[in-house]
Scaffold this active site. Structure first.
Site, PDB file in Angstrom:
ATOM      1  CG  HIS A  46      -1.807   1.248   1.206  1.00 36.98           C
ATOM      2  ND1 HIS A  46      -3.014   1.289   0.556  1.00 36.98           N
ATOM      3  CD2 HIS A  46      -1.603   2.490   1.704  1.00 36.98           C
ATOM      4  CE1 HIS A  46      -3.531   2.500   0.674  1.00 36.98           C
ATOM      5  NE2 HIS A  46      -2.693   3.242   1.375  1.00 36.98           N
ATOM      6  N   GLY A  92      -6.828  14.983  -8.440  1.00 32.42           N
ATOM      7  CA  GLY A  92      -7.984  14.190  -8.832  1.00 32.42           C
ATOM      8  C   GLY A  92      -7.875  12.722  -8.481  1.00 32.42           C
ATOM      9  CG  HIS A  97      -3.270   1.092  -3.319  1.00 33.59           C
ATOM     10  ND1 HIS A  97      -3.283   0.051  -2.414  1.00 33.59           N
ATOM     11  CD2 HIS A  97      -2.319   0.772  -4.235  1.00 33.59           C
ATOM     12  CE1 HIS A  97      -2.381  -0.855  -2.758  1.00 33.59           C
ATOM     13  NE2 HIS A  97      -1.778  -0.438  -3.871  1.00 33.59           N
ATOM     14  CG  HIS A  99      -4.804   3.920  -9.251  1.00 30.30           C
ATOM     15  ND1 HIS A  99      -4.953   4.620  -8.068  1.00 30.30           N
ATOM     16  CD2 HIS A  99      -5.732   4.419 -10.091  1.00 30.30           C
ATOM     17  CE1 HIS A  99      -5.935   5.484  -8.181  1.00 30.30           C
ATOM     18  NE2 HIS A  99      -6.422   5.405  -9.403  1.00 30.30           N
ATOM     19  CG  HIS A 101      -6.398   5.287 -14.536  1.00 26.90           C
ATOM     20  ND1 HIS A 101      -7.660   4.914 -14.149  1.00 26.90           N
ATOM     21  CD2 HIS A 101      -5.936   6.121 -13.570  1.00 26.90           C
ATOM     22  CE1 HIS A 101      -7.955   5.511 -13.002  1.00 26.90           C
ATOM     23  NE2 HIS A 101      -6.920   6.243 -12.621  1.00 26.90           N
TER      24      HIS A 101
HETATM   25 ZN    ZN Z   1      -4.164  -0.054  -0.521  1.00 30.01          ZN
END
Ligand code: ZN
Length: 136
Positions: A46, A92, A97, A99, A101
């Site tokens: 995380h 935004g 967590h 990431h 896209h």
């Molecule tokens: Zn997480």
């Protein structure tokens, strides 16, 4: 740590359509069926955003990003991808967590994946240049 939907997908508390997994990363189809083939790529550790990810996790994240890109292009028949990331709530980022896209693309697919940027200027380019340049 408060509950994290991506950590719940990693631990299989929440089902996910996982398309790739290794020791450090996971890639899965977005549950938010906004765009066909929308893939999310995350580290298993995380990390909130670019401010707290380790170099090792970021390198592994990029390796998986490249692997998924190569699969999308070489095996799945797409001709391009958009890669997007929001780091920080002010940018935004909606799930805290980190990431990427990845959106598979083809010519004439009618997807608008590139953000429309505001033309608003708050500082002159000289002020911004002095603020943003890195002095080694
Ligand atoms: Zn997480």
């Amino acid at each position: 740590m408060t509950s994290c939907v991506f950590c719940d997908i990693i631990s299989r508390k929440i089902p996910g359509k996982i398309i790739f997994e290794n020791k450090k990363t996971l890639a899965f189809l977005s549950n938010n069926a906004d765009v066909s083939g929308h893939i999310l790529i995350i580290p298993k550790d995380h990390c909130t955003n670019l401010n707290d990810i380790t170099d090792e996790n970021f390198i592994e994240l990029q390796r998986t990003l490249l692997k998924i890109n190569n699969h999308i292009i070489n095996t799945c028949g797409y001709t391009g991808v958009n890669i997007l990331m929001a780091s920080g709530e002010s940018a935004g980022q909606s799930i805290q967590h980190i990431h990427f896209h990845l959106i598979p693309r083809n010519f004439n697919d009618s997807i608008t994946a590139w953000p429309e940027l505001s033309k608003e200027k708050q500082e002159t380019s000289d002020v911004l240049y002095q603020k943003l340049k890195i002095t080694f």
